[in-house]
Design a protein around this motif. Structure first.
Motif, PDB file in Angstrom:
ATOM      1  N   MET A   1     135.050  65.870  89.308  1.00 29.54           N
ATOM      2  CA  MET A   1     135.808  66.789  88.462  1.00 29.54           C
ATOM      3  C   MET A   1     135.190  68.178  88.532  1.00 29.54           C
ATOM      4  O   MET A   1     133.984  68.348  88.315  1.00 29.54           O
ATOM      5  N   ASP A   2     135.990  69.175  88.806  1.00 26.36           N
ATOM      6  CA  ASP A   2     135.554  70.569  88.838  1.00 26.36           C
ATOM      7  C   ASP A   2     136.048  71.273  87.576  1.00 26.36           C
ATOM      8  O   ASP A   2     137.232  71.185  87.223  1.00 26.36           O
ATOM      9  N   VAL A   3     135.128  71.965  86.915  1.00 25.56           N
ATOM     10  CA  VAL A   3     135.481  72.739  85.727  1.00 25.56           C
ATOM     11  C   VAL A   3     134.820  74.104  85.817  1.00 25.56           C
ATOM     12  O   VAL A   3     133.855  74.305  86.561  1.00 25.56           O
ATOM     13  N   VAL A   4     135.334  75.017  85.013  1.00 27.11           N
ATOM     14  CA  VAL A   4     134.854  76.397  85.045  1.00 27.11           C
ATOM     15  C   VAL A   4     134.596  76.877  83.628  1.00 27.11           C
ATOM     16  O   VAL A   4     135.389  76.616  82.715  1.00 27.11           O
ATOM     17  N   GLY A   5     133.477  77.592  83.449  1.00 26.40           N
ATOM     18  CA  GLY A   5     133.201  78.299  82.206  1.00 26.40           C
ATOM     19  C   GLY A   5     133.165  79.784  82.476  1.00 26.40           C
ATOM     20  O   GLY A   5     132.613  80.224  83.494  1.00 26.40           O
ATOM     21  N   VAL A   6     133.754  80.579  81.592  1.00 24.10           N
ATOM     22  CA  VAL A   6     133.907  82.019  81.835  1.00 24.10           C
ATOM     23  C   VAL A   6     133.483  82.813  80.600  1.00 24.10           C
ATOM     24  O   VAL A   6     133.811  82.446  79.458  1.00 24.10           O
ATOM     25  N   ASP A   7     132.762  83.898  80.850  1.00 20.89           N
ATOM     26  CA  ASP A   7     132.363  84.805  79.783  1.00 20.89           C
ATOM     27  C   ASP A   7     132.633  86.235  80.229  1.00 20.89           C
ATOM     28  O   ASP A   7     132.536  86.552  81.424  1.00 20.89           O
ATOM     29  N   GLY A   8     132.974  87.083  79.292  1.00 18.22           N
ATOM     30  CA  GLY A   8     133.191  88.485  79.625  1.00 18.22           C
ATOM     31  C   GLY A   8     131.876  89.246  79.693  1.00 18.22           C
ATOM     32  O   GLY A   8     130.926  88.939  78.989  1.00 18.22           O
ATOM     33  N   TRP A   9     131.828  90.239  80.591  1.00 16.54           N
ATOM     34  CA  TRP A   9     130.697  91.165  80.625  1.00 16.54           C
ATOM     35  C   TRP A   9     131.251  92.555  80.874  1.00 16.54           C
ATOM     36  O   TRP A   9     132.465  92.730  81.018  1.00 16.54           O
ATOM     37  N   ARG A  10     130.380  93.559  80.892  1.00 12.58           N
ATOM     38  CA  ARG A  10     130.871  94.939  80.866  1.00 12.58           C
ATOM     39  C   ARG A  10     131.758  95.292  82.050  1.00 12.58           C
ATOM     40  O   ARG A  10     132.617  96.174  81.946  1.00 12.58           O
ATOM     41  N   ASN A  11     131.583  94.633  83.198  1.00 14.21           N
ATOM     42  CA  ASN A  11     132.372  94.968  84.384  1.00 14.21           C
ATOM     43  C   ASN A  11     133.449  93.929  84.708  1.00 14.21           C
ATOM     44  O   ASN A  11     133.957  93.923  85.822  1.00 14.21           O
ATOM     45  N   GLY A  12     133.752  93.060  83.769  1.00  9.97           N
ATOM     46  CA  GLY A  12     134.801  92.070  84.021  1.00  9.97           C
ATOM     47  C   GLY A  12     134.437  90.722  83.447  1.00  9.97           C
ATOM     48  O   GLY A  12     134.171  90.593  82.244  1.00  9.97           O
ATOM     49  N   TRP A  13     134.415  89.713  84.329  1.00 11.87           N
ATOM     50  CA  TRP A  13     134.166  88.341  83.906  1.00 11.87           C
ATOM     51  C   TRP A  13     133.130  87.693  84.819  1.00 11.87           C
ATOM     52  O   TRP A  13     133.074  87.997  86.012  1.00 11.87           O
ATOM     53  N   VAL A  14     132.340  86.784  84.244  1.00 11.58           N
ATOM     54  CA  VAL A  14     131.423  85.986  85.043  1.00 11.58           C
ATOM     55  C   VAL A  14     131.775  84.516  84.824  1.00 11.58           C
ATOM     56  O   VAL A  14     132.065  84.095  83.706  1.00 11.58           O
ATOM     57  N   GLY A  15     131.792  83.761  85.910  1.00  9.51           N
ATOM     58  CA  GLY A  15     132.161  82.355  85.827  1.00  9.51           C
ATOM     59  C   GLY A  15     131.101  81.444  86.408  1.00  9.51           C
ATOM     60  O   GLY A  15     130.354  81.831  87.322  1.00  9.51           O
ATOM     61  N   ILE A  16     131.031  80.244  85.855  1.00  6.80           N
ATOM     62  CA  ILE A  16     130.172  79.173  86.369  1.00  6.80           C
ATOM     63  C   ILE A  16     131.057  77.988  86.676  1.00  6.80           C
ATOM     64  O   ILE A  16     131.829  77.542  85.819  1.00  6.80           O
ATOM     65  N   THR A  17     130.975  77.475  87.887  1.00  6.50           N
ATOM     66  CA  THR A  17     131.723  76.284  88.274  1.00  6.50           C
ATOM     67  C   THR A  17     130.782  75.079  88.307  1.00  6.50           C
ATOM     68  O   THR A  17     129.691  75.154  88.880  1.00  6.50           O
TER      69      THR A  17
ATOM     70  N   ASP B   1     124.962  86.766  79.384  1.00  7.17           N
ATOM     71  CA  ASP B   1     126.353  86.491  79.750  1.00  7.17           C
ATOM     72  C   ASP B   1     126.445  85.323  80.734  1.00  7.17           C
ATOM     73  O   ASP B   1     127.366  84.510  80.658  1.00  7.17           O
ATOM     74  N   VAL B   2     125.487  85.236  81.662  1.00 11.63           N
ATOM     75  CA  VAL B   2     125.458  84.096  82.587  1.00 11.63           C
ATOM     76  C   VAL B   2     125.254  82.797  81.819  1.00 11.63           C
ATOM     77  O   VAL B   2     125.940  81.790  82.056  1.00 11.63           O
ATOM     78  N   LEU B   3     124.319  82.811  80.874  1.00 10.92           N
ATOM     79  CA  LEU B   3     124.056  81.600  80.093  1.00 10.92           C
ATOM     80  C   LEU B   3     125.244  81.240  79.207  1.00 10.92           C
ATOM     81  O   LEU B   3     125.539  80.053  79.006  1.00 10.92           O
ATOM     82  N   ASP B   4     125.940  82.246  78.679  1.00  6.59           N
ATOM     83  CA  ASP B   4     127.149  81.965  77.893  1.00  6.59           C
ATOM     84  C   ASP B   4     128.224  81.320  78.768  1.00  6.59           C
ATOM     85  O   ASP B   4     128.936  80.407  78.332  1.00  6.59           O
ATOM     86  N   ALA B   5     128.360  81.782  80.008  1.00  6.84           N
ATOM     87  CA  ALA B   5     129.325  81.171  80.926  1.00  6.84           C
ATOM     88  C   ALA B   5     128.939  79.730  81.227  1.00  6.84           C
ATOM     89  O   ALA B   5     129.807  78.844  81.335  1.00  6.84           O
ATOM     90  N   ALA B   6     127.642  79.470  81.351  1.00  6.62           N
ATOM     91  CA  ALA B   6     127.182  78.100  81.590  1.00  6.62           C
ATOM     92  C   ALA B   6     127.484  77.208  80.396  1.00  6.62           C
ATOM     93  O   ALA B   6     127.877  76.040  80.556  1.00  6.62           O
ATOM     94  N   ALA B   7     127.310  77.749  79.181  1.00  6.97           N
ATOM     95  CA  ALA B   7     127.641  76.982  77.979  1.00  6.97           C
ATOM     96  C   ALA B   7     129.140  76.708  77.905  1.00  6.97           C
ATOM     97  O   ALA B   7     129.577  75.617  77.498  1.00  6.97           O
ATOM     98  N   ALA B   8     129.939  77.692  78.308  1.00  3.34           N
ATOM     99  CA  ALA B   8     131.383  77.480  78.359  1.00  3.34           C
ATOM    100  C   ALA B   8     131.733  76.391  79.368  1.00  3.34           C
ATOM    101  O   ALA B   8     132.619  75.558  79.125  1.00  3.34           O
ATOM    102  N   ALA B   9     131.025  76.362  80.498  1.00  2.00           N
ATOM    103  CA  ALA B   9     131.266  75.332  81.505  1.00  2.00           C
ATOM    104  C   ALA B   9     130.890  73.947  80.969  1.00  2.00           C
ATOM    105  O   ALA B   9     131.558  72.952  81.265  1.00  2.00           O
ATOM    106  N   TRP B  10     129.801  73.882  80.195  1.00  2.00           N
ATOM    107  CA  TRP B  10     129.412  72.618  79.551  1.00  2.00           C
ATOM    108  C   TRP B  10     130.548  72.106  78.681  1.00  2.00           C
ATOM    109  O   TRP B  10     130.899  70.918  78.707  1.00  2.00           O
TER     110      TRP B  10
END
Length: 220
Positions: free
Chosen positions: A1-17, A181-190
């Motif tokens: 299963m592939d999932v994605v977590g995304v968080d906003g940052w000043r230049n757009g969005w950062v995602g963790i798959t 922001d990277v860690l927030d994206a990772a938490a969103a992916a969790w």
């Protein structure tokens, strides 16, 4: 299963798959359409941005998220109502909110306006609203120190690793993104992985819809 977590940052969005709950890659996108492109065929996309906007005041999910965080309630912003969010600039929107709904809106919540409206324009059933602080609290069993501190960053990396998510050292272009922001994206992916497995929780428990029929719920 592939999932994605995304968080906003000043230049757009950062995602963790994640693939089967383990880190696969990090990436950045300029806008919501870029997020969907980067997510590809992911089963779930969990994003730290309001989905579903109230026409009548505050959202139950924001209020209940604040309650869950207790003394850390300030980490959750109240989402401005749709009629207010459509106004510019901040001073006009804030005054209108006070006059129509009886409360003001913070500059921080209004600063999310562009990203909220980007996601509001997207129709994709894989999208789920999440909040990293609720995710980290669920992982750790209690709220963590501020993500702006070394103690907070260290604690977040530790609970993610304990959950099987070890963010790589070389993130490519995403390596330029602030660490919180990277860690927030990772938490969103969790949370996205929990949604995919059917294990996730959400606030509120009862369904609340906006006037377009979109659920207003925060998953964790």
């Amino acid at each position: 299963m592939d999932v994605v977590g995304v968080d906003g940052w000043r230049n757009g969005w950062v995602g963790i798959t994640l693939t089967n709950g383990r880190f696969r890659e990090a990436w950045i996108a300029a806008d919501a359409s870029g997020v969907l492109e980067a997510a590809g065929a992911a089963d779930v996309i969990a994003i730290d941005i309001p989905i579903g906007l109230s026409n009548t005041g505050t959202r139950a999910c924001d209020r209940q998220a604040k309650q869950r965080l207790g003394r850390q309630a300030a980490r959750v912003f109240l989402t401005p109502p749709r009629p207010v969010l459509e106004l510019e600039p901040y001073a006009v929107a804030n005054a209108a909110c006070q006059e129509r709904f009886g409360f003001g809106i913070s500059r921080q919540s209004y600063a999310l306006r562009s990203k909220i409206l980007q996601v509001d324009a997207v129709e994709d059933g894989r999208l789920h609203e999440v909040h990293p602080e609720l995710a980290f609290q669920a992982m750790a069993g209690s709220p963590l120190p501020s993500k702006k501190t070394w103690a907070g960053v260290s604690a977040r990396r530790a609970v993610l690793a304990a959950a099987g998510i070890v963010v790589g050292e070389d993130l490519g272009d995403a390596g330029a993104v602030p660490v919180d922001d990277v860690l927030d994206a990772a938490a969103a992916a969790w949370t996205a992985h929990r949604i995919g497995r059917g294990d996730a929780e959400k606030v509120p428990d009862t369904q609340e819809l906006d006037h377009l029929g979109r659920p207003m719920a925060i998953w964790f």
